[in-house]
Design a protein around this motif. Structure first.
Motif, short mmCIF file in Angstrom:
data_model
loop_
_atom_site.label_atom_id
_atom_site.label_comp_id
_atom_site.label_asym_id
_atom_site.label_seq_id
_atom_site.Cartn_x
_atom_site.Cartn_y
_atom_site.Cartn_z
N TYR A 217 35.23 25.64 -1.42
CA TYR A 217 36.82 26.07 -1.14
C TYR A 217 37.96 25.53 -1.88
CZ TYR A 217 34.64 27.92 3.35
OH TYR A 217 33.88 28.74 4.04
N PHE A 218 37.37 24.89 -3.11
CA PHE A 218 38.47 24.29 -3.74
C PHE A 218 38.97 25.42 -4.83
CE2 PHE A 218 36.04 20.16 -3.76
CZ PHE A 218 37.17 19.61 -2.71
N PRO A 219 40.00 25.11 -5.39
CA PRO A 219 40.58 26.28 -6.25
C PRO A 219 39.96 26.51 -7.59
CG PRO A 219 42.48 24.78 -5.56
CD PRO A 219 41.15 24.18 -5.10
N ALA A 220 39.98 27.72 -8.24
CA ALA A 220 38.94 27.92 -8.93
C ALA A 220 38.93 26.93 -10.21
CB ALA A 220 39.10 29.43 -9.45
N ASN A 221 40.25 26.50 -10.56
CA ASN A 221 40.25 25.45 -11.59
C ASN A 221 40.35 24.13 -11.22
OD1 ASN A 221 42.64 26.03 -10.46
ND2 ASN A 221 43.79 26.05 -12.46
#
Length: 704
Positions: free
Chosen positions: A431-435
C-alpha cells in the motif's frame, strides 16, 4: 443628617449590592476562565479536552491505562490531538482605529490569558461506569461526564461542548464526540462552527492549525530502548490531487538512517522483533465550508480545502511579523511542492513519495526534540461579514496493526517464516506510494515486515471511510449497548465471574455476552474469549466459573454485552450489518488482577514452594505478570496456616496468615518484608503452622 440618611440607605441596600457584585464577578468568571479540562475516553482513542483547545500542561489522557490492555492511544492537546485554531485576517482595524496588516488571533492571548468563555466545558455520556468489583473491592473510576443521552450528538457515547470567543469578534461553538462500538472506536470527531458576531467584515481570512502524534500505551515488559523515536516518521497527506476521495494526514514510523539495517516499525530486537510502532496517527477532514454562510442549508463542503499542508518543526516558520500568515499561504509548502496537487493549492510533497529511503530528505523533516508537526491552512475567504459562519469538521485517530499481530510478525521474522499479507494492491510496494523507497540494507524478512506495515495506510483510509459514512448518516450509526455490572472473585481451584445487565437484556436486538481473559499485564499477552452466552440466555444474575487456569498467575477479566446489527440497517456501515456490536471496552477498567488459588490440601507434608529457586530473570516468572516480576507461591496449603519466613541466619522476615473461606490452598507472596523492603538474594526458611499444631519446614533460594 444627610450623611446619616445615606448610610442608612446604603445599609438597607447592602445585601442587594453584595448580590449584584457577586453576579458581576460570577459573570466575569464565566466569560474568562478557560482552563477547565475534560477527558474523552469512551473509545480506543483518548484525549484531553480544554475549553478553548489550548494545551493543558500536567493533564494526561493516558492516566489510568487499564493497565492490562494496551490497544489504546492518547492525545494530549486540548482539541483532541490538534492544537488551538488560529484565525488570520488582513488589514485588521481594532477598536482604537489602528490597522494591523496581518492580524493573528487565538483564543488565548496576552489580553485574555484564560480565554473568553461564553459557555464552559460540559461533558455528557450515554452510560456511566457500572459497578465493577474485583476481589471484594470496588474499582473506583472518576466519571467522564453527566449521564444525559439527550445532550449527545447522534448515537455517540460521549459529547463534550464549549463556546468561546476570539477577541476580533468571532464566536466558536465546538462539539467533540466519539463512539465505543468497535467499528467506530478509533477516531474522535471535532465539529467547530465559527460565527462573526462583531460589526466588522474581515478580509482575506485564513484558519490555521497543527497536530501532534498520540502517545502509545506500553505494558509491563522491559521497555525496549529507543521508544522516544516518535519523530522518525513518514508524513503523508492524501487529498491534494484532483480525484482524491479523502483528505487525511497520517504519520507512520520511518527507518532510522543512522542505524544499520531496516528499523521501520521499530522492531524490538531483544524481544523477538515485536514491532513497537505498529500504527499511524491520523488527522482527517470531513467538512470545510466553501465560503461563509448565513443559512446552514447553504453551507457547502470545499473538497480543495485545506488549501495548504506542510510539516515543520517548532520555530521554523519565522519570527518576523506576518510569518505565520505567509506560511499558511504556502511559503514553506511551496519550497518542496507536490507536483500532483490541484492548481492554486499549496501542498508540500510527502516525504514517503520523494524517492529517498531517508525521511529527512527535506529541511523540514529532521529529528527534533520539539517535534515535527503537520500544519494546515483553510481559506483564504475573501470576506467574512457579520452574522456569517464557517464550519470545520475533522477527526483524529489511530489505525494499524494490532499488538497481537505485530508480536506474531516479529516471531515469524526471527523464525524466517514471515510471508507477505494477502490481497495486496501491488505485490512489491504493497500500500506504499509507487515511488516509496524501502530502507537500505533491508533483507527478505524486513521487506515482508514492511509490506505488513504498508497495510497501516489501508487501515487509515478504512477508518476515514467509516467516519465519513457516520457523518453522512447524521452521526446515527448503531450504538453500543450498555456495559454490564461485574464481580470477579477467586476461590480454591477456580475464578468466579458474576455479571448482570437487565437494561441490555430488554433490548430487542440483545445478542448475549462474552467474557474476556488475559494472562499477566505484559503487552505481549492478549485478551481472549473464554466464554460466550447465547442471546436467549437472560437472568437477573449470570455466573461463570473459570477453572482452566495457571494457579498463582495474574489474570484480568472483563465482560461485554452484545447487540445484533440488523441486516437492513441503512445507517450501519456495511461491514457491521448482521454482526454483533460489543459494549465499550473502556467502561470496565481492569486495574486489578486476580491470582487464582489451588484447592486446599489437608496435609502439611504436601506444601510446595515455587518457583524454587526463584530467579527474577526467568522468562516463566516474567510471564506470570507479577508486579515488578516478584512472586513466590506456596501451594497445597490447608484453609488455615501461619507462614513465617526467616533468613538463613534465623532473622524473621515476614509473617503471613493464610485463612481462606473459599477453599483456597495456595498463596502468592510479593517478596516484601514486614517493612515493605524487597528481600535480598539468599537462602530462606519457611515454617508452616496449622491450627491443629502441625508444623512443616521448607527451604527456598532467591537469586535477583
Amino acid at each position: 443628617m444627610n450623611n446619616i440618611k445615606w448610610c442608612h440607605r446604603l445599609n438597607g441596600f447592602r445585601p442587594v449590592l453584595i448580590l449584584m457584585m457577586l453576579l458581576v464577578l460570577m459573570t466575569h468568571e464565566a466569560f474568562t476562565q478557560g482552563h477547565d479540562v475534560a477527558l474523552i475516553k469512551t473509545g480506543r482513542v483518548w484525549s484531553v479536552v480544554t475549553a478553548t483547545g489550548e494545551d493543558s500542561p500536567g493533564t494526561s489522557a493516558a492516566t489510568g491505562w487499564f493497565p492490562a490492555d494496551y490497544d489504546v492511544v492518547a492525545y494530549e492537546d486540548g482539541n483532541a490531538g490538534a492544537r488551538t485554531l488560529t484565525i488570520y485576517v488582513l488589514d485588521y482595524i481594532d477598536a482604537d482605529g489602528d490597522t494591523t496588516e496581518k492580524k493573528s488571533d487565538s483564543p488565548i492571548t496576552d489580553d485574555f490569558p484564560n480565554g473568553i468563555i461564553v459557555e464552559p466545558l460540559k461533558s455528557y455520556v450515554r452510560y456511566g461506569y457500572p459497578n465493577n468489583i474485583m476481589k471484594g473491592e470496588a474499582v473506583i473510576t472518576d466519571p467522564l461526564g453527566e449521564i444525559d443521552p439527550v445532550k449527545l450528538i447522534g448515537t455517540s457515547d460521549q459529547t463534550i461542548t464549549s463556546i468561546f470567543d476570539y477577541s476580533i469578534g468571532i464566536r466558536a461553538e465546538r462539539k467533540i464526540f466519539c463512539w465505543s462500538q468497535q467499528y467506530h472506536d478509533d477516531y474522535i470527531v471535532v465539529d467547530i462552527t465559527l460565527t462573526n458576531i462583531g460589526n466588522v467584515t474581515h478580509k482575506d481570512v485564513l484558519l490555521a492549525q497543527q497536530w501532534d502524534l498520540p502517545d502509545l500505551a506500553w505494558g509491563n515488559n522491559p521497555n525496549p530502548s529507543g521508544l522516544s523515536d516518535n519523530n522518525y516518521n513518514w508524513w503523508h497527506y492524501y487529498g491534494s490531487a484532483p480525484g482524491d476521495t479523502q483528505r487525511v494526514y497520517y504519520a507512520y514510523h520511518a527507518d532510522d538512517p543512522q542505524q544499520v539495517g531496516d528499523t521501520m516499525g521499530r522492531p524490538a530486537f531483544g524481544q523477538m522483533n515485536r514491532l513497537i510502532r505498529p500504527g499511524a496517527g491520523f488527522w482527517g477532514f470531513l467538512h470545510i465550508s466553501e465560503k461563509p454562510f448565513n443559512n446552514p442549508a447553504d453551507d457547502v463542503d470545499d473538497p480543495d480545502q485545506p488549501i495548504t499542508t506542510y510539516v515543520a518543526k517548532g520555530g521554523q516558520v519565522g519570527d518576523y511579523a506576518g510569518a505565520d500568515y505567509d506560511a499558511a499561504l504556502g511559503m514553506i509548502a511551496d519550497q518542496n511542492p507536490d507536483p500532483t496537487a490541484t492548481p492554486g493549492t499549496h501542498h508540500e510533497i510527502n516525504n514517503d513519495e520523494s524517492g529517498s529511503p531517508d525521511f529527512q530528505n527535506f529541511s523540514t523533516y529532521v529529528v527534533y526534540r520539539g517535534g515535527n508537526r503537520p500544519r494546515v491552512a483553510i481559506g483564504p475567504y475573501a470576506t467574512w461579514a457579520p452574522g456569517e459562519s464557517i464550519r470545520y469538521i475533522y477527526v483524529t485517530g489511530h489505525a494499524g496493526l494490532s499488538l497481537q499481530k505485530v508480536t506474531e510478525i516479529g516471531r515469524q521474522m526471527v523464525e524466517g517464516t514471515l510471508q507477505a499479507p494477502p490481497n495486496l494492491p501491488d505485490p512489491v510496494q504493497g500500500y506504499f506510494p509507487a515511488n516509496f523507497v524501502f530502507p537500505d540494507g533491508a533483507n527478505e524478512m524486513d521487506l515482508m515486515k514492511d509490506l505488513w506495515l504498508s497495510t497501516i495506510i489501508d487501515s487509515v483510509h478504512e477508518a476515514m471511510y467509516r467516519a465519513r459514512w457516520n457523518m453522512e448518516h447524521d452521526w446515527n450509526v448503531p450504538g453500543a449497548p450498555p456495559p454490564p455490572e461485574m464481580e470477579v472473585e477467586g476461590f480454591g481451584g477456580y475464578v468466579e465471574i458474576k455479571w448482570r445487565n437487565t437494561e441490555a437484556e430488554a433490548l430487542p436486538n440483545f445478542a448475549g455476552y462474552r467474557i474476556m481473559r488475559k494472562l499477566s499485564n505484559l503487552d505481549t499477552t492478549f485478551y481472549e474469549i473464554i466464554h460466550e452466552t447465547p442471546p436467549g440466555e437472560k437472568a437477573a444474575e449470570h455466573v461463570y466459573q473459570d477453572s482452566d487456569l495457571q494457579f498463582g498467575a495474574s489474570y484480568y477479566y472483563y465482560v461485554q454485552t452484545g447487540v445484533r446489527v440488523d441486516e437492513d440497517d441503512q445507517d450501519a456501515v456495511p461491514v457491521s450489518r448482521g454482526n454483533r456490536l460489543w459494549s465499550g471496552r473502556a467502561y470496565l477498567p481492569t486495574p486489578n488482577s486476580i491470582e487464582p488459588a489451588r484447592a486446599a490440601a489437608e496435609a502439611l507434608d504436601d506444601v510446595i514452594i515455587a518457583p524454587n529457586p526463584y530467579n527474577i530473570n526467568d522468562p516463566k516468572v516474567i510471564a506470570q505478570g507479577w508486579v515488578d516480576f516478584r512472586g513466590i507461591v506456596f501451594f497445597n496449603l490447608p484453609t488455615y496456616v501461619k507462614i513465617k519466613i526467616y533468613t538463613e541466619d534465623g532473622d524473621l522476615v515476614k509473617t503471613i496468615i493464610h485463612q481462606s473461606e473459599g477453599d483456597a490452598g495456595s498463596l502468592q507472596w510479593n517478596m516484601l518484608t514486614e517493612t515493605q523492603q524487597v528481600i535480598a538474594s539468599g537462602v530462606y526458611i519457611a515454617t508452616f503452622e496449622a491450627d491443629d499444631g502441625g508444623v512443616a519446614y521448607r527451604k527456598f533460594v532467591v537469586a535477583r
